[in-house]
Motif scaffolding. Sequence first.
Motif, PDB file in Angstrom:
ATOM      1  N   ARG A 111       0.836  -1.197   0.000  1.00 36.50           N
ATOM      2  CA  ARG A 111       0.000   0.000   0.000  1.00 36.50           C
ATOM      3  C   ARG A 111       0.873   1.248   0.000  1.00 36.50           C
ATOM      4  O   ARG A 111       1.993   1.230   0.534  1.00 36.50           O
ATOM      5  N   PRO A 112       0.389   2.358  -0.588  1.00 32.02           N
ATOM      6  CA  PRO A 112       1.155   3.611  -0.578  1.00 32.02           C
ATOM      7  C   PRO A 112       1.522   4.006   0.841  1.00 32.02           C
ATOM      8  O   PRO A 112       0.683   3.915   1.756  1.00 32.02           O
ATOM      9  N   ALA A 113       2.773   4.425   1.055  1.00 28.89           N
ATOM     10  CA  ALA A 113       3.217   4.748   2.410  1.00 28.89           C
ATOM     11  C   ALA A 113       3.829   6.140   2.516  1.00 28.89           C
ATOM     12  O   ALA A 113       3.299   7.011   3.208  1.00 28.89           O
ATOM     13  N   LEU A 114       4.934   6.366   1.818  1.00 29.64           N
ATOM     14  CA  LEU A 114       5.672   7.618   2.017  1.00 29.64           C
ATOM     15  C   LEU A 114       6.412   8.014   0.754  1.00 29.64           C
ATOM     16  O   LEU A 114       6.968   7.172   0.053  1.00 29.64           O
ATOM     17  N   GLY A 115       6.412   9.309   0.466  1.00 31.36           N
ATOM     18  CA  GLY A 115       7.202   9.856  -0.627  1.00 31.36           C
ATOM     19  C   GLY A 115       8.128  10.921  -0.079  1.00 31.36           C
ATOM     20  O   GLY A 115       7.802  11.585   0.914  1.00 31.36           O
ATOM     21  N   ARG A 116       9.273  11.088  -0.696  1.00 33.99           N
ATOM     22  CA  ARG A 116      10.213  12.130  -0.263  1.00 33.99           C
ATOM     23  C   ARG A 116      10.991  12.606  -1.484  1.00 33.99           C
ATOM     24  O   ARG A 116      11.217  11.838  -2.420  1.00 33.99           O
ATOM     25  N   GLY A 117      11.386  13.861  -1.482  1.00 33.35           N
ATOM     26  CA  GLY A 117      12.117  14.348  -2.645  1.00 33.35           C
ATOM     27  C   GLY A 117      12.617  15.769  -2.506  1.00 33.35           C
ATOM     28  O   GLY A 117      12.551  16.366  -1.423  1.00 33.35           O
ATOM     29  N   ILE A 118      13.122  16.302  -3.597  1.00 36.16           N
ATOM     30  CA  ILE A 118      13.642  17.667  -3.640  1.00 36.16           C
ATOM     31  C   ILE A 118      13.065  18.384  -4.860  1.00 36.16           C
ATOM     32  O   ILE A 118      12.654  17.742  -5.832  1.00 36.16           O
ATOM     33  N   ILE A 119      13.033  19.708  -4.782  1.00 34.93           N
ATOM     34  CA  ILE A 119      12.555  20.528  -5.897  1.00 34.93           C
ATOM     35  C   ILE A 119      13.662  21.491  -6.304  1.00 34.93           C
ATOM     36  O   ILE A 119      14.269  22.146  -5.459  1.00 34.93           O
ATOM     37  N   ILE A 120      13.922  21.551  -7.609  1.00 33.99           N
ATOM     38  CA  ILE A 120      14.965  22.414  -8.166  1.00 33.99           C
ATOM     39  C   ILE A 120      14.323  23.439  -9.087  1.00 33.99           C
ATOM     40  O   ILE A 120      13.490  23.091  -9.923  1.00 33.99           O
ATOM     41  N   ASP A 121      14.697  24.692  -8.930  1.00 33.69           N
ATOM     42  CA  ASP A 121      14.205  25.752  -9.810  1.00 33.69           C
ATOM     43  C   ASP A 121      15.020  25.732 -11.100  1.00 33.69           C
ATOM     44  O   ASP A 121      16.244  25.894 -11.071  1.00 33.69           O
ATOM     45  N   VAL A 122      14.357  25.500 -12.240  1.00 27.86           N
ATOM     46  CA  VAL A 122      15.051  25.439 -13.532  1.00 27.86           C
ATOM     47  C   VAL A 122      14.605  26.580 -14.449  1.00 27.86           C
ATOM     48  O   VAL A 122      14.773  26.498 -15.667  1.00 27.86           O
ATOM     49  N   THR A 123      14.063  27.645 -13.849  1.00 31.14           N
ATOM     50  CA  THR A 123      13.588  28.780 -14.646  1.00 31.14           C
ATOM     51  C   THR A 123      14.706  29.380 -15.487  1.00 31.14           C
ATOM     52  O   THR A 123      14.515  29.705 -16.663  1.00 31.14           O
ATOM     53  N   ALA A 124      15.903  29.523 -14.884  1.00 31.46           N
ATOM     54  CA  ALA A 124      17.027  30.130 -15.601  1.00 31.46           C
ATOM     55  C   ALA A 124      17.394  29.306 -16.822  1.00 31.46           C
ATOM     56  O   ALA A 124      17.721  29.847 -17.887  1.00 31.46           O
ATOM     57  N   THR A 125      17.338  27.975 -16.690  1.00 33.45           N
ATOM     58  CA  THR A 125      17.643  27.103 -17.824  1.00 33.45           C
ATOM     59  C   THR A 125      16.648  27.325 -18.950  1.00 33.45           C
ATOM     60  O   THR A 125      17.013  27.407 -20.129  1.00 33.45           O
ATOM     61  N   ARG A 126      15.383  27.447 -18.603  1.00 36.27           N
ATOM     62  CA  ARG A 126      14.346  27.689 -19.607  1.00 36.27           C
ATOM     63  C   ARG A 126      14.578  29.008 -20.328  1.00 36.27           C
ATOM     64  O   ARG A 126      14.426  29.114 -21.539  1.00 36.27           O
ATOM     65  N   ARG A 127      14.965  30.024 -19.562  1.00 38.00           N
ATOM     66  CA  ARG A 127      15.162  31.344 -20.171  1.00 38.00           C
ATOM     67  C   ARG A 127      16.384  31.364 -21.074  1.00 38.00           C
ATOM     68  O   ARG A 127      16.396  32.011 -22.117  1.00 38.00           O
ATOM     69  N   ARG A 128      17.444  30.645 -20.668  1.00 35.17           N
ATOM     70  CA  ARG A 128      18.652  30.628 -21.488  1.00 35.17           C
ATOM     71  C   ARG A 128      18.406  29.955 -22.816  1.00 35.17           C
ATOM     72  O   ARG A 128      18.920  30.376 -23.848  1.00 35.17           O
ATOM     73  N   THR A 129      17.634  28.891 -22.794  1.00 32.46           N
ATOM     74  CA  THR A 129      17.376  28.185 -24.047  1.00 32.46           C
ATOM     75  C   THR A 129      16.438  28.975 -24.935  1.00 32.46           C
ATOM     76  O   THR A 129      16.521  28.915 -26.154  1.00 32.46           O
ATOM     77  N   ASN A 130      15.499  29.700 -24.293  1.00 38.60           N
ATOM     78  CA  ASN A 130      14.533  30.536 -25.028  1.00 38.60           C
ATOM     79  C   ASN A 130      13.818  29.741 -26.106  1.00 38.60           C
ATOM     80  O   ASN A 130      13.575  30.220 -27.202  1.00 38.60           O
ATOM     81  N   ARG A 131      13.479  28.477 -25.786  1.00 35.33           N
ATOM     82  CA  ARG A 131      12.761  27.613 -26.718  1.00 35.33           C
ATOM     83  C   ARG A 131      11.557  27.024 -26.011  1.00 35.33           C
ATOM     84  O   ARG A 131      11.567  26.853 -24.797  1.00 35.33           O
ATOM     85  N   PRO A 132      10.503  26.683 -26.749  1.00 29.13           N
ATOM     86  CA  PRO A 132       9.337  26.075 -26.119  1.00 29.13           C
ATOM     87  C   PRO A 132       9.660  24.697 -25.554  1.00 29.13           C
ATOM     88  O   PRO A 132      10.646  24.074 -25.930  1.00 29.13           O
TER      89      PRO A 132
END
Length: 199
Positions: A111-132
Amino acid sequence: MGHGEKSILFECLPAAGVIGGWVHDTATDRVMADHSIQAAFGIADPDTINGDPMSHYVDAVHEEDRQSFAADVRTASLAGGTFHATYRIITQAGVRWVHDYGQFELDAFGRPALGRGIIIDVTATRRRTNRPQKELQIGAPIPASEQVRANLIAGHMIAASTLVRTFPAGRLHRRADEMLLEVGRLLAGLMSRKGVPRD
């Protein structure tokens, strides 16, 4: 899962790109997260004892990404294993792109029990590529062996960091944070070099 386990949090990771860590109690569908994540998702009055409903975090996701994000979380929590997704969140500073990487566990009865993780901001990467987004996904992929190694390291370090926090605070906590920070940088570096990989 006991109340002590529910309150386990990753300390805020003071590095560019790494927002912080989260723990998801799948039985109650509540999330305990770093203050930096709570702020980014607009959680105004966080419940530091029981965690906040997952729906509060889903509501902060951009409407175009919300349905797929919720579905990805549900699928990973029910099946167990690796969870990673790239999506937009609506913040007071505007729209931010984030990469969410985690691991979901099942209990002894499957049965589902526990999840754990991290979040990374990748906004700068999106802006540098400037592609959809679609163009980012069809670019030259990161070599499978390198990405697989990074994913395995991240999964193990997320699990280890949570386990470390069942012991009294000390140097081991700091060492675990340093290792998790480096893993976050590794993942961010891979995404920056090749664009955000296909999930």
